[in-house]
Design a protein around this motif. Structure first.
Motif, PDB file in Angstrom:
ATOM      1  N   HIS A  11       0.800  -1.410  -0.157  1.00 24.18           N
ATOM      2  CA  HIS A  11      -0.030  -0.088   0.035  1.00 24.18           C
ATOM      3  C   HIS A  11       0.803   1.005  -0.270  1.00 24.18           C
ATOM      4  O   HIS A  11       0.740   1.974  -0.910  1.00 24.18           O
ATOM      5  N   LYS A  71      -5.824   5.241   2.203  1.00 22.71           N
ATOM      6  CA  LYS A  71      -7.022   4.405   3.201  1.00 22.71           C
ATOM      7  C   LYS A  71      -7.068   2.821   3.478  1.00 22.71           C
ATOM      8  O   LYS A  71      -6.793   2.872   4.254  1.00 22.71           O
ATOM      9  N   GLU A  72      -6.549   2.294   1.968  1.00 21.12           N
ATOM     10  CA  GLU A  72      -5.678   1.098   2.310  1.00 21.12           C
ATOM     11  C   GLU A  72      -5.032   1.312   3.103  1.00 21.12           C
ATOM     12  O   GLU A  72      -5.311  -0.179   4.963  1.00 21.12           O
ATOM     13  N   ARG A  77      -4.303   2.831   5.451  1.00 18.69           N
ATOM     14  CA  ARG A  77      -4.336   3.890   7.278  1.00 18.69           C
ATOM     15  C   ARG A  77      -5.419   2.365   7.866  1.00 18.69           C
ATOM     16  O   ARG A  77      -5.253   1.788   9.248  1.00 18.69           O
ATOM     17  N   HIS A  78      -6.523   1.340   6.810  1.00 19.20           N
ATOM     18  CA  HIS A  78      -7.025   0.133   7.492  1.00 19.20           C
ATOM     19  C   HIS A  78      -5.962  -1.613   7.408  1.00 19.20           C
ATOM     20  O   HIS A  78      -6.382  -2.348   8.657  1.00 19.20           O
ATOM     21  N   ASP A  79      -4.804  -0.781   7.014  1.00 20.75           N
ATOM     22  CA  ASP A  79      -4.064  -2.420   7.503  1.00 20.75           C
ATOM     23  C   ASP A  79      -3.040  -1.719   8.477  1.00 20.75           C
ATOM     24  O   ASP A  79      -1.532  -2.133   8.862  1.00 20.75           O
ATOM     25  N   ASP A 103      -1.015   7.804  10.399  1.00 21.34           N
ATOM     26  CA  ASP A 103      -1.673   9.188   9.267  1.00 21.34           C
ATOM     27  C   ASP A 103      -0.055   9.834   8.842  1.00 21.34           C
ATOM     28  O   ASP A 103       0.095  10.486   8.572  1.00 21.34           O
TER      29      ASP A 103
END
Length: 150
Positions: free
Chosen positions: A36, A57-58, A60-62, A66
């Motif tokens: 990512h 977003k991916e 962050r999801h993983d 930030d």
């Protein structure tokens, strides 16, 4: 979103194998978070706003913070990245910007952190996100969000 065309609808026989390659890369054994971040950095270089948003977003999801996501654009000046991540970013930049004069140096640094198989996987990752970026940029009409599945 306004599009000039979409590869998914107008050339599905080409879109389907591209999507399959993306799924194969994500199942290759490389850390998903690294994939990512590479996708994000290459998308930043290429200016594909849809992909920048999606890969942020991916990541962050993983579990990427930030702070790390924001620092990707200036990775060379950041102390937030490990040596292997820095080597992967350098490789992605050399390939994306076609910097022939830096490829040997970047490759030598990659070899310090990755196996030949992983280097091949990283190379395919960079090539694939470059292809998605170019498709996204080509199919979207200026002033709208880029749309594609990458």
């Amino acid at each position: 979103m306004a599009f000039r065309f979409t590869v998914a609808a107008d050339a599905p026989s080409l879109y389907t194998p591209m999507l399959a390659i993306t799924k194969a890369i994500r199942g290759s054994g490389l850390p998903t978070g690294l994939i990512h971040l590479i996708d994000l950095r290459v998308s930043q270089i290429n200016g594909c706003t849809y992909c920048i948003d999606m890969h942020s977003k991916e990541a962050r999801h993983d579990g990427q913070s930030d702070q790390r996501i924001a620092a990707v654009a200036e990775w060379e000046r950041s102390d937030l990245f490990l040596p292997d991540e820095r080597a992967a970013f350098a490789w992605a930049e050399v390939l994306t910007r076609t910097q022939h004069d830096r490829i040997d140096e970047a490759y030598r640094e990659l070899q310090r952190h990755f196996t030949a198989e992983q280097i091949a996987q990283l190379t395919a990752t960079v090539a694939q996100i470059n292809a998605w970026n170019r498709i996204g940029i080509a199919q979207h009409i200026e002033g709208t969000a880029v749309g594609m599945a990458a």
